[in-house]
Design a protein around this motif. Sequence first.
Motif, PDB file in Angstrom:
ATOM      1  N   ASN A  70       0.785  -1.234   0.000  1.00  9.90           N
ATOM      2  CA  ASN A  70       0.000   0.000   0.000  1.00  9.90           C
ATOM      3  C   ASN A  70       0.817   1.285   0.000  1.00  9.90           C
ATOM      4  O   ASN A  70       0.284   2.365   0.227  1.00  9.90           O
ATOM      5  N   TYR A  91      -2.540   5.173  -1.550  1.00 12.94           N
ATOM      6  CA  TYR A  91      -3.647   4.376  -2.071  1.00 12.94           C
ATOM      7  C   TYR A  91      -4.930   4.566  -1.258  1.00 12.94           C
ATOM      8  O   TYR A  91      -5.879   3.795  -1.410  1.00 12.94           O
ATOM      9  N   ARG A  93      -5.672   3.900   1.793  1.00 10.68           N
ATOM     10  CA  ARG A  93      -6.030   2.656   2.470  1.00 10.68           C
ATOM     11  C   ARG A  93      -5.737   2.768   3.968  1.00 10.68           C
ATOM     12  O   ARG A  93      -4.750   3.388   4.392  1.00 10.68           O
ATOM     13  N   ASP A 106      -8.585  -4.353   6.181  1.00 13.28           N
ATOM     14  CA  ASP A 106      -7.981  -3.483   5.169  1.00 13.28           C
ATOM     15  C   ASP A 106      -9.114  -2.734   4.482  1.00 13.28           C
ATOM     16  O   ASP A 106      -9.980  -3.349   3.855  1.00 13.28           O
ATOM     17  N   ASP A 108     -10.463   0.366   1.883  1.00 11.42           N
ATOM     18  CA  ASP A 108     -10.142   1.225   0.749  1.00 11.42           C
ATOM     19  C   ASP A 108     -11.077   2.435   0.781  1.00 11.42           C
ATOM     20  O   ASP A 108     -12.262   2.329   0.458  1.00 11.42           O
TER      21      ASP A 108
END
Length: 266
Positions: A70, A91, A93, A106, A108
């Motif tokens: 990431n 990203y 994240r 995780d 997003d």
Amino acid sequence: MRGLFLLLTFFFQAASYASDSLTVLKIIPMHSRFMTTDELGNVYVVRDDNSLVRFDENGDSSAFFRSIQNGEIASVDATNPMNIVVYYPAYSRVVILDRQLAQKIDLDLRRLNIANTSVVAASADGNLWVYDQFNARLRKIDQQLNEVVQSNDVRIETNAVPTPSFMIERDWKVFLCDTVRGIFTFDRYANYVNTLAVYGVKHLQVFGSQLIYRNADSLVSWDRSKVHWNVLQIPRKGRIINAALIRNTLYVLYEDALILYRFKQH
């Protein structure tokens, strides 16, 4: 928490001699770019190789995490040592780690159309605070990316455009730190409260009414209830990246080492 508050008050009241009251507990050579602590006395360091290492209150390594998927780690929020929030801005994240620094979740943020945020923070209720830079709104989301609450447009509320460098929640208040414009505060429902005229803050600790942050080679304590300032000199051992005070230990991350100082008993 009350005992910790009184201990910090004592240290800062003794600021005129506190630097001479420090003894080196441990020196850990390393090159790192980020440091934070939890209220158990653990310190979390992001090294230049993008690994996250946790050390206990005696300076012993106790856990390790690294991911190359990431991009670079920008921040770590260890407010809750059982749910450690790691943010990767390249990203958008967020990775949540357990107490052993093993990955649990995780997320997003791009799925929420949040592709431009510099700060993410943990909430006491297990959710996450995210500042949506593009829309200038503070948003709370859960671990399934559902929105819980959202602020009004902060630009309209404050007549300013915050560019935050740090965010933290304490005692159901959110502190959004902008080095130029001050500290924007919000309640637990993301309602804007006020802006504190405290500038240059890149990392903040909050204990009761005390705000503690680094200013050059000093730790500054500002008591919001008394509008009173105290300063604790940080030992000069090189360029300081960050410093934090937990219990009777001062943690200082220099450019080439993490040093733990203990206050001498008188």
